[in-house]
Design a protein around this motif. Sequence first.
Motif, mmCIF file in Angstrom:
data_model
loop_
_atom_site.group_PDB
_atom_site.id
_atom_site.type_symbol
_atom_site.label_atom_id
_atom_site.label_comp_id
_atom_site.label_asym_id
_atom_site.label_seq_id
_atom_site.Cartn_x
_atom_site.Cartn_y
_atom_site.Cartn_z
ATOM 1 N N GLU A 56 0.830 -1.213 0.000
ATOM 2 C CA GLU A 56 0.000 0.000 0.000
ATOM 3 C C GLU A 56 0.864 1.262 0.000
ATOM 4 N N ALA A 57 2.183 1.083 0.031
ATOM 5 C CA ALA A 57 3.086 2.230 0.091
ATOM 6 C C ALA A 57 2.876 3.145 -1.111
ATOM 7 N N ASP A 58 3.098 4.432 -0.922
ATOM 8 C CA ASP A 58 2.833 5.375 -2.006
ATOM 9 C C ASP A 58 3.939 5.383 -3.057
ATOM 10 N N PHE A 59 3.705 6.159 -4.107
ATOM 11 C CA PHE A 59 4.609 6.249 -5.246
ATOM 12 C C PHE A 59 6.050 6.590 -4.870
ATOM 13 N N ASP A 60 6.215 7.363 -3.830
ATOM 14 C CA ASP A 60 7.547 7.844 -3.463
ATOM 15 C C ASP A 60 8.250 6.952 -2.446
ATOM 16 N N SER A 61 7.648 5.843 -2.087
ATOM 17 C CA SER A 61 8.219 4.946 -1.076
ATOM 18 C C SER A 61 8.731 3.667 -1.730
ATOM 19 N N ARG A 62 9.760 3.811 -2.525
ATOM 20 C CA ARG A 62 10.296 2.669 -3.274
ATOM 21 C C ARG A 62 10.748 1.541 -2.364
ATOM 22 N N ASP A 63 11.559 1.864 -1.358
ATOM 23 C CA ASP A 63 12.080 0.826 -0.472
ATOM 24 C C ASP A 63 10.957 0.098 0.264
ATOM 25 N N LYS A 64 9.941 0.825 0.695
ATOM 26 C CA LYS A 64 8.813 0.211 1.408
ATOM 27 C C LYS A 64 8.048 -0.723 0.471
ATOM 28 N N PHE A 98 5.934 3.884 -9.426
ATOM 29 C CA PHE A 98 6.799 4.951 -8.928
ATOM 30 C C PHE A 98 6.485 6.253 -9.653
ATOM 31 N N ARG A 99 6.641 7.332 -8.934
ATOM 32 C CA ARG A 99 6.451 8.648 -9.520
ATOM 33 C C ARG A 99 7.827 9.227 -9.861
ATOM 34 N N PHE A 100 7.886 9.928 -10.977
ATOM 35 C CA PHE A 100 9.141 10.571 -11.347
ATOM 36 C C PHE A 100 8.877 11.972 -11.861
ATOM 37 N N ASP A 101 9.883 12.782 -11.767
ATOM 38 C CA ASP A 101 9.805 14.159 -12.234
ATOM 39 C C ASP A 101 10.440 14.219 -13.620
ATOM 40 N N PRO A 102 9.674 14.569 -14.657
ATOM 41 C CA PRO A 102 10.230 14.597 -16.016
ATOM 42 C C PRO A 102 11.369 15.602 -16.173
ATOM 43 N N GLU A 103 11.508 16.500 -15.203
ATOM 44 C CA GLU A 103 12.614 17.457 -15.239
ATOM 45 C C GLU A 103 13.943 16.784 -14.885
ATOM 46 N N GLU A 104 13.857 15.629 -14.203
ATOM 47 C CA GLU A 104 15.076 14.903 -13.834
ATOM 48 C C GLU A 104 15.653 14.240 -15.075
ATOM 49 N N ALA A 105 16.951 14.093 -15.115
ATOM 50 C CA ALA A 105 17.611 13.491 -16.271
ATOM 51 C C ALA A 105 17.249 12.018 -16.414
ATOM 52 N N MET A 106 17.066 11.327 -15.279
ATOM 53 C CA MET A 106 16.734 9.910 -15.335
ATOM 54 C C MET A 106 16.171 9.452 -14.001
ATOM 55 N N LEU A 107 15.596 8.272 -14.013
ATOM 56 C CA LEU A 107 15.109 7.654 -12.789
ATOM 57 C C LEU A 107 15.751 6.285 -12.699
ATOM 58 N N LEU A 108 16.383 6.014 -11.599
ATOM 59 C CA LEU A 108 17.015 4.722 -11.371
ATOM 60 C C LEU A 108 16.189 3.961 -10.350
ATOM 61 N N VAL A 109 15.760 2.782 -10.707
ATOM 62 C CA VAL A 109 15.019 1.925 -9.779
ATOM 63 C C VAL A 109 15.852 0.668 -9.600
ATOM 64 N N TYR A 110 16.380 0.494 -8.413
ATOM 65 C CA TYR A 110 17.207 -0.665 -8.095
ATOM 66 C C TYR A 110 16.365 -1.691 -7.346
ATOM 67 N N PHE A 111 16.407 -2.933 -7.809
ATOM 68 C CA PHE A 111 15.739 -4.022 -7.121
ATOM 69 C C PHE A 111 16.813 -4.927 -6.522
ATOM 70 N N PRO A 112 16.829 -5.059 -5.190
ATOM 71 C CA PRO A 112 17.842 -5.893 -4.541
ATOM 72 C C PRO A 112 17.757 -7.353 -5.003
ATOM 73 N N SER A 113 18.883 -8.019 -4.982
ATOM 74 C CA SER A 113 18.954 -9.394 -5.486
ATOM 75 C C SER A 113 18.024 -10.341 -4.735
#
Length: 134
Positions: A56-64, A98-113
């Motif tokens: 249920e974590a929100d868009f900005d809570s990637r780790d959760k 996930f939410r991202f800001d289009p002004e950012e150059a990129m979005l990195l989403v890391y998924f732990p092994s």
Amino acid sequence: MGCVLRIMGENFDVDAFELKTGLVFDNKTHKGEPRFKNKPDGQKFPHSVLSVKVSEADFDSRDKQINDAKKYIERHYDKLLCIRKEKEIQHAFLDFGFRFDPEEAMLLVYFPSDIVSLAGGLGIGIQATLYNKF
């Protein structure tokens, strides 16, 4: 949005799968049902789909979201094992929103092994759906 586990297939018997596993799903769609309830003669679903919100974590809570999904898989691992065995299942994946800001150059989403290994061992893929930050 959180994270949603989606399981689908063109000839997937969602009712039988739900009974067999004993898992509870939030949404169940049968192949051939109308995509839009207000257009019963319109476009139909080409696949049957089961989905359950695993975080249920929100868009900005990637780790959760990732931790919640990992806990869900660990808690239901034995029940989810049949995903690999069901020939009617064509796609099974964790969909992280996930939410991202289009002004950012990129979005990195890391998924732990550990979550990659857990999900992959069950035949579950991982998807990141990126939503525009308003």
